[in-house]
Design an enzyme around this catalytic site. Structure first.
Site, short mmCIF file in Angstrom:
data_model
loop_
_atom_site.label_atom_id
_atom_site.label_comp_id
_atom_site.label_asym_id
_atom_site.label_seq_id
_atom_site.Cartn_x
_atom_site.Cartn_y
_atom_site.Cartn_z
N ARG A 55 0.18 -9.20 -2.14
CA ARG A 55 -0.60 -10.36 -2.52
C ARG A 55 -1.12 -10.26 -3.96
O ARG A 55 -1.41 -11.24 -4.61
CB ARG A 55 -1.69 -10.52 -1.46
CG ARG A 55 -3.00 -10.70 -1.77
CD ARG A 55 -3.98 -10.83 -0.61
NE ARG A 55 -3.52 -10.63 0.75
CZ ARG A 55 -3.14 -11.63 1.53
NH1 ARG A 55 -3.13 -12.87 1.09
NH2 ARG A 55 -2.76 -11.39 2.76
N GLY A 88 0.84 -1.18 0.00
CA GLY A 88 0.00 0.00 0.00
C GLY A 88 0.88 1.24 0.00
O GLY A 88 2.10 1.15 -0.20
N TYR A 129 -1.24 3.47 -5.45
CA TYR A 129 -1.25 4.04 -4.10
C TYR A 129 -0.29 5.21 -3.88
O TYR A 129 -0.43 5.93 -2.89
CB TYR A 129 -0.94 2.95 -3.07
CG TYR A 129 -1.95 1.86 -3.02
CD1 TYR A 129 -3.26 2.10 -2.61
CD2 TYR A 129 -1.62 0.56 -3.38
CE1 TYR A 129 -4.21 1.09 -2.56
CE2 TYR A 129 -2.56 -0.47 -3.33
CZ TYR A 129 -3.85 -0.20 -2.92
OH TYR A 129 -4.78 -1.21 -2.87
N THR A 171 -3.05 14.06 11.48
CA THR A 171 -4.19 13.39 10.85
C THR A 171 -5.44 14.24 10.88
O THR A 171 -6.29 14.16 9.98
CB THR A 171 -4.45 12.04 11.55
OG1 THR A 171 -3.22 11.33 11.67
CG2 THR A 171 -5.42 11.19 10.75
N LYS A 223 -6.68 8.35 17.09
CA LYS A 223 -6.50 9.61 16.34
C LYS A 223 -7.24 9.58 15.01
O LYS A 223 -7.67 10.63 14.51
CB LYS A 223 -5.01 9.90 16.16
CG LYS A 223 -4.22 8.84 15.40
CD LYS A 223 -4.10 9.10 13.93
CE LYS A 223 -3.32 8.01 13.22
NZ LYS A 223 -3.19 8.25 11.76
N ASP A 280 0.68 12.59 16.10
CA ASP A 280 -0.08 11.92 15.04
C ASP A 280 -1.50 12.48 14.94
O ASP A 280 -2.07 12.58 13.84
CB ASP A 280 -0.13 10.41 15.32
CG ASP A 280 -0.22 9.59 14.04
OD1 ASP A 280 -0.30 10.18 12.95
OD2 ASP A 280 -0.20 8.35 14.14
N GLU A 307 -8.87 3.90 8.32
CA GLU A 307 -8.94 3.05 9.51
C GLU A 307 -9.90 3.59 10.56
O GLU A 307 -10.44 2.83 11.37
CB GLU A 307 -7.55 2.88 10.13
CG GLU A 307 -6.64 1.92 9.37
CD GLU A 307 -7.08 0.46 9.46
OE1 GLU A 307 -8.08 0.17 10.14
OE2 GLU A 307 -6.40 -0.39 8.84
N ALA A 356 2.46 8.96 3.93
CA ALA A 356 3.29 8.14 3.06
C ALA A 356 3.87 8.96 1.90
O ALA A 356 5.04 8.79 1.53
CB ALA A 356 2.47 6.98 2.51
#
Length: 332
Positions: free
Chosen positions: A30, A9, A47, A249, A192, A245, A282, A141
């Site tokens: 995968r 990812g 990604y 975020t 978070k 964090d 998430e 990322a």
């Protein structure tokens, strides 16, 4: 040091690119089509579009081969699967009979069905494994892929795992701190995301910077209360993996969870938002688990409760905000 990164990812790809600048690194996914594309273009167009990966980075479609690359005592295995895929990946290691000596995972959240933190999932599936831990902190990322500065924390009960992770990652623009509060770090990384959805909703409704600051501050209080109840240390939540964090975020335009909140504020359905996002958010996956844990431990988490009402009970974002504002006054 040989390093295997399991999961291609955005975050796994960015970290693999950073690692490959210093170490023989293999990136596994995968999806064979993704591996073939990476091998041909040296770019994760799905990604991490626009980021050219180092020529030295190797790509591996076979899990057993990737595990073998990162299995030795002087190697490292980085698990970059989301929380939802962590248990299956640990089981695959066990079934293949290739369990790396040193494992560090990147995922943030609670397992939806069990309400387990990542360390609890690993313990359940690899009960004899000792040198493992979590790597977390304020990190997009894309910025890591661009080589911009970032500071992260590796938390583990194993000093060896901490030392190995620092040796692998602490170079260039990346700084790695060490600690042993695995629970505190993981709770911060999970909660978070839920709070970032709340902040995105407030920003999407145009409630202003005062409201954003209040949500972040009171959200930090919620995070700390739950984390301490679950066994974390209070001071962890004022560090990189808690406050740091959360700020990133909740305020950064690259945040998927913040984006979900902002889109909800426009009236779009959650189904449509997630379909268009193309990445895992998430905070949506683990919001129910966070609230359930809070309720079972008698922890007051009104912001989290409001987010769950919007996500899963079709409560209008503005109505959820009004309910928060209507709460009785209390001491801070």
């Amino acid at each position: 040091m040989q390093v295997a990164v399991l999961g291609a990812g955005a975050w796994g790809t960015a970290l693999a690119g950073h690692l490959a600048a210093r170490h023989p690194t293999v990136l596994w996914a995968r999806d064979r089509a993704l591996i073939e594309s990476l091998s041909q273009t040296h770019e994760n167009e799905r990604y991490l579009r626009g980021i050219t990966l180092p020529a030295a980075l190797q790509y591996e479609p076979d899990l057993a081969a990737a595990l073998a690359h990162g299995a030795a005592e002087d190697a490292l295995c980085v698990v970059a699967a989301p929380v939802a895929g962590l248990r299956a990946l640990c089981r695959n290691m066990r079934e293949l009979g290739i369990v790396p000596a040193h494992i560090v995972w990147l995922c943030k959240g609670f397992e939806a069905d069990t309400q387990c933190l990542p360390n609890e999932v690993v313990l359940a599936e690899l009960p004899q494994h000792a040198s493992n831990g979590t790597l977390s902190g304020p990190s997009f990322a894309r910025e890591v892929g661009q080589g911009l500065p970032v500071a992260l924390t590796v938390a583990s009960a194993s000093a060896t795992l901490g030392e190995r992770t620092v040796a692998a990652l602490h170079h260039g623009a990346m700084r790695i701190y060490t600690g042993d509060d695995v629970i505190g770090v993981e709770v911060g990384g999970a909660v978070k995301n839920v709070l970032a959805i709340a902040t995105g909703i407030a920003d999407g409704l145009g409630l202003g910077l005062n409201a954003r600051a209040a949500l972040i501050t009171r959200g930090l209080a919620e995070m700390s209360r739950l984390g301490v109840a679950l066994g974390g240390r209070a001071e962890t939540f004022t560090g990189l993996t808690g406050l740091g964090d959360l700020i990133l975020t909740a305020t950064g335009d690259l945040s998927r969870n913040r984006t979900v909140g902002m889109q909800l504020a426009t009236g779009r359905s959650l189904t449509d938002i997630l379909a268009a996002l193309g990445h895992v958010a998430e905070g949506v996956r683990c919001a129910r688990a966070v609230l359930a844990l809070a309720e079972s431990h008698g922890i007051d988490m009104p912001i989290t409760h409001a987010v769950c009402r919007v996500l899963f009970e079709n409560v209008a974002p503005r109505d959820a905000v009004h309910a928060l504002l209507s709460r009785d006054a209390k001491a801070e």
